[in-house]
Design a protein around this motif. Structure first.
Motif, mmCIF file in Angstrom:
data_model
loop_
_atom_site.group_PDB
_atom_site.id
_atom_site.type_symbol
_atom_site.label_atom_id
_atom_site.label_comp_id
_atom_site.label_asym_id
_atom_site.label_seq_id
_atom_site.Cartn_x
_atom_site.Cartn_y
_atom_site.Cartn_z
ATOM 1 N N ILE A 155 0.853 -1.187 0.000
ATOM 2 C CA ILE A 155 0.000 0.000 0.000
ATOM 3 C C ILE A 155 0.888 1.236 0.000
ATOM 4 N N VAL A 156 0.810 2.032 -1.064
ATOM 5 C CA VAL A 156 1.599 3.254 -1.175
ATOM 6 C C VAL A 156 0.679 4.452 -0.937
ATOM 7 N N SER A 157 0.967 5.206 0.121
ATOM 8 C CA SER A 157 0.171 6.389 0.460
ATOM 9 C C SER A 157 0.911 7.647 -0.012
ATOM 10 N N ILE A 158 0.205 8.490 -0.746
ATOM 11 C CA ILE A 158 0.795 9.732 -1.264
ATOM 12 C C ILE A 158 -0.044 10.916 -0.804
ATOM 13 N N GLU A 159 0.634 11.920 -0.258
ATOM 14 C CA GLU A 159 -0.020 13.167 0.148
ATOM 15 C C GLU A 159 0.113 14.196 -0.965
ATOM 16 N N THR A 160 -0.963 14.938 -1.196
ATOM 17 C CA THR A 160 -0.954 16.029 -2.169
ATOM 18 C C THR A 160 -1.449 17.289 -1.472
ATOM 19 N N GLN A 161 -0.678 18.370 -1.570
ATOM 20 C CA GLN A 161 -1.074 19.637 -0.957
ATOM 21 C C GLN A 161 -0.945 20.755 -1.985
ATOM 22 N N ILE A 162 -1.925 21.643 -2.004
ATOM 23 C CA ILE A 162 -1.935 22.769 -2.927
ATOM 24 C C ILE A 162 -1.895 24.060 -2.131
ATOM 25 N N TYR A 163 -0.887 24.897 -2.428
ATOM 26 C CA TYR A 163 -0.692 26.143 -1.700
ATOM 27 C C TYR A 163 -0.825 27.355 -2.611
ATOM 28 N N SER A 164 -1.336 28.423 -2.035
ATOM 29 C CA SER A 164 -1.206 29.734 -2.654
ATOM 30 C C SER A 164 0.105 30.320 -2.141
ATOM 31 N N LEU A 165 1.010 30.660 -3.051
ATOM 32 C CA LEU A 165 2.293 31.216 -2.631
ATOM 33 C C LEU A 165 2.199 32.708 -2.333
ATOM 34 N N LYS A 166 1.131 33.338 -2.772
ATOM 35 C CA LYS A 166 0.977 34.770 -2.494
ATOM 36 C C LYS A 166 0.864 35.041 -1.004
ATOM 37 N N ASN A 167 0.096 34.202 -0.319
ATOM 38 C CA ASN A 167 -0.077 34.387 1.128
ATOM 39 C C ASN A 167 0.372 33.169 1.920
ATOM 40 N N ASP A 168 1.108 32.262 1.270
ATOM 41 C CA ASP A 168 1.651 31.064 1.933
ATOM 42 C C ASP A 168 0.548 30.316 2.680
ATOM 43 N N LYS A 169 -0.507 29.960 1.942
ATOM 44 C CA LYS A 169 -1.685 29.369 2.559
ATOM 45 C C LYS A 169 -2.054 28.052 1.892
ATOM 46 N N LEU A 170 -2.387 27.051 2.708
ATOM 47 C CA LEU A 170 -2.849 25.771 2.198
ATOM 48 C C LEU A 170 -4.288 25.908 1.722
ATOM 49 N N LEU A 171 -4.551 25.487 0.480
ATOM 50 C CA LEU A 171 -5.888 25.571 -0.099
ATOM 51 C C LEU A 171 -6.593 24.214 -0.141
ATOM 52 N N TRP A 172 -5.824 23.152 -0.389
ATOM 53 C CA TRP A 172 -6.423 21.825 -0.533
ATOM 54 C C TRP A 172 -5.387 20.770 -0.196
#
Length: 221
Positions: A155-172
């Motif tokens: 079982i291979v678990s992969i994390e995906t994170q999407i950031y706005s770099l303008k305000n250094d904020k996690l979106l998803w």
């Protein structure tokens, strides 16, 4: 909040071993997702995509696949020097100066084994011993023993994170689980397919179709 993680990942060796041990390719599922309740569709003009891996081949394969999903996206291996990856603050500043306004980051979070044991069964009706060949023959074929077996899945678990770099904020953020990936390419295709499907489902990216039968995945705008 962490920004761009260190590319030295302990799961790299275990993941390569998982490919060599896998007998077949099964499936990917999204085990968990999270979204900033205040975020709307993505409006990245110039995103960077990052895949955290010790293997340069694995990293480049995944980043190229991921970059193909977002307009004007650049793989990190083309814009970030390897000797800079440990300093998130420095990387964020360099990306901002270069005009990057979004980041999609993937990493292998875990490689695990799941062992399933299926017990055998013996369908014997009992009774007296069979002294004749003909009598035992019918019983032998009528009540065979079904041996148990052990199945081991990777079982291979992969994390995906999407950031706005303008305000250094996690979106998803999302976490996928893939059972018995047969190759890096198949793993990447399956994970990215499920991630993009979920992003479209949540209205964060759109699938636009023009006059032709071909459709392009693009960030919502």
């Amino acid at each position: 909040m962490s920004r761009i993680p260190n590319l030295r990942l302990k799961y790299g060796t275990a993941l390569l071993a998982a490919f060599s041990l896998s007998a077949c390719y099964h499936s990917t599922r999204l085990a968990a997702t999270w979204r900033d309740p205040n975020s709307g569709p993505l409006h990245f003009r110039q995103p960077v995509v990052v895949f955290v891996a010790k293997s340069e081949t694995f990293r480049r394969t995944m980043e190229d696949k991921l970059a193909a999903q977002f307009p004007n996206a650049s793989p990190s291996y083309k814009v970030i020097r390897d000797n800079d990856v440990g300093d998130g603050t420095k990387i964020l500043s360099e990306l901002d100066e270069a005009g990057f306004d979004g980041a999609v980051i993937m990493r292998v979070a875990n490689v695990d084994q799941r062992i399933t044991y299926t017990p055998g069964a013996y369908w014997y009706g009992g009774g007296a011993p069979y002294y004749s060949f003909a009598g035992y023959w019918g019983t032998a074929w009528g009540y065979p023993y079904d041996p148990g077996y052990i199945q081991t899945d990777q079982i291979v678990s992969i994390e995906t994170q999407i950031y706005s770099l303008k305000n250094d904020k996690l979106l998803w953020a999302g976490r996928s689980e893939t059972t018995d990936p047969k190759s890096v390419g198949k793993l990447g295709d399956s994970v990215i397919k499920h991630i993009m499907q979920e992003l479209r489902k949540e209205g964060m990216v759109a699938l636009l179709c023009g006059g032709s039968s071909l459709c392009e995945r693009v960030a919502g705008h």
